[in-house]
Design an enzyme around this catalytic site. Structure first.
Site, PDB file in Angstrom:
ATOM      1  CG  HIS A  43      -1.985   1.027   1.205  1.00  0.00           C
ATOM      2  ND1 HIS A  43      -3.236   0.825   1.718  1.00  0.00           N
ATOM      3  CD2 HIS A  43      -1.997   2.303   0.729  1.00  0.00           C
ATOM      4  CE1 HIS A  43      -3.975   1.914   1.571  1.00  0.00           C
ATOM      5  NE2 HIS A  43      -3.233   2.826   0.987  1.00  0.00           N
ATOM      6  CD  GLU A  70      -4.424  -3.038   0.676  1.00  0.00           C
ATOM      7  OE1 GLU A  70      -5.030  -4.065   1.010  1.00  0.00           O
ATOM      8  OE2 GLU A  70      -3.942  -2.216   1.494  1.00  0.00           O
ATOM      9  CG  HIS A 190      -7.950  -2.323   8.826  1.00  0.00           C
ATOM     10  ND1 HIS A 190      -7.121  -1.483   8.117  1.00  0.00           N
ATOM     11  CD2 HIS A 190      -7.986  -1.840  10.084  1.00  0.00           C
ATOM     12  CE1 HIS A 190      -6.689  -0.517   8.904  1.00  0.00           C
ATOM     13  NE2 HIS A 190      -7.195  -0.718  10.120  1.00  0.00           N
TER      14      HIS A 190
END
Length: 236
Positions: A43, A70, A190
């Site tokens: 990410h 991401e 997450h």
């Protein structure tokens, strides 16, 4: 079986804290693949505080499993993804100064934007997943944007799991059922961990992929990286 994609951002955080190239992010990623992970997630953020754009390019050259990038689809991110052509791009609406991802997309309000971005990535043959809260309307909205998958934002589940696991997972089951009705693939991520992962998957066994970084890297400090990857695979 649900696939395990390991987010290696925290490895880059350690490297960046001292400069140089220890730990080596690329070597860590290829080792994680060798230890049994099904994919690698990164990410990159505009400030380069962990994974950097050059890391993404270097990883693409060596990875043999699925590569998931991401991020918030700002112009530089879109250009990077179109250049690298990963297996999957996950669209996340995080602000540049966000400590970590903290909300899913409103796929109704941002439908035109997400539809355009999704089309651009599809032109490059990239699978598109949209990060959403566990709300059926947002899942259906992702389908309307042309997404291939949704990734359910599981922070609330992880936070509430210890006090009432059944209530914590209930909205995720409903959202996952909506994804299945819409013909969407299903990811989750997450704050999933060795504590809460197995229960989540017993309730939503059609989950295609989980993306896990922070908890896995923390566990690796105690159990070792290879053993930790195997521990997570057992939970799947």
């Amino acid at each position: 079986m649900t696939k395990l994609s390991v987010n290696i951002n925290k490895i880059a955080v350690v490297r960046n804290s001292r400069g140089g190239n220890l730990p080596d992010v690329v070597r860590a990623a290829t080792d994680i693949e060798r230890f049994g992970a099904d994919g690698i997630t990164v990410h990159p953020r505009p400030d380069g505080r962990h994974i950097r754009y050059d890391d993404v390019r270097n990883l693409k050259r060596v990875l043999r499993t699925e590569f998931n990038i991401e991020g918030n689809p700002i112009p530089d991110f879109i250009s990077l993804v179109c250049e690298v052509v990963p297996t999957q791009v996950t669209l996340v609406p995080d602000a540049p100064d966000a400590l970590t991802s903290n909300a899913g997309w409103n796929t109704v309000v941002h439908r035109d934007f997400l539809t355009d971005v999704t089309r651009r990535f599809h032109e490059r043959g990239i699978r598109v997943s949209i990060f959403v809260d566990p709300v059926a309307e947002m899942v259906a909205g992702a389908k309307a944007c042309g997404a291939d998958r949704v990734e359910l934002y599981t922070e609330a589940y992880a936070r509430e799991y210890a006090s009432d696991s059944a209530s914590a997972v209930a909205p995720y089951v409903a959202a996952a059922e909506e994804a299945r009705r819409q013909g969407l693939g299903l990811n989750a991520g997450h704050d999933l961990s060795l504590v809460n992962l197995h229960y989540y998957l017993t309730r939503i066994p059609w989950t295609d992929e989980v993306s896990i970084g922070h908890a896995l890297i923390c566990d690796a400090l105690y159990y070792g990286l290879e053993n930790t990857v195997q521990l997570y695979r057992r939970e799947l």
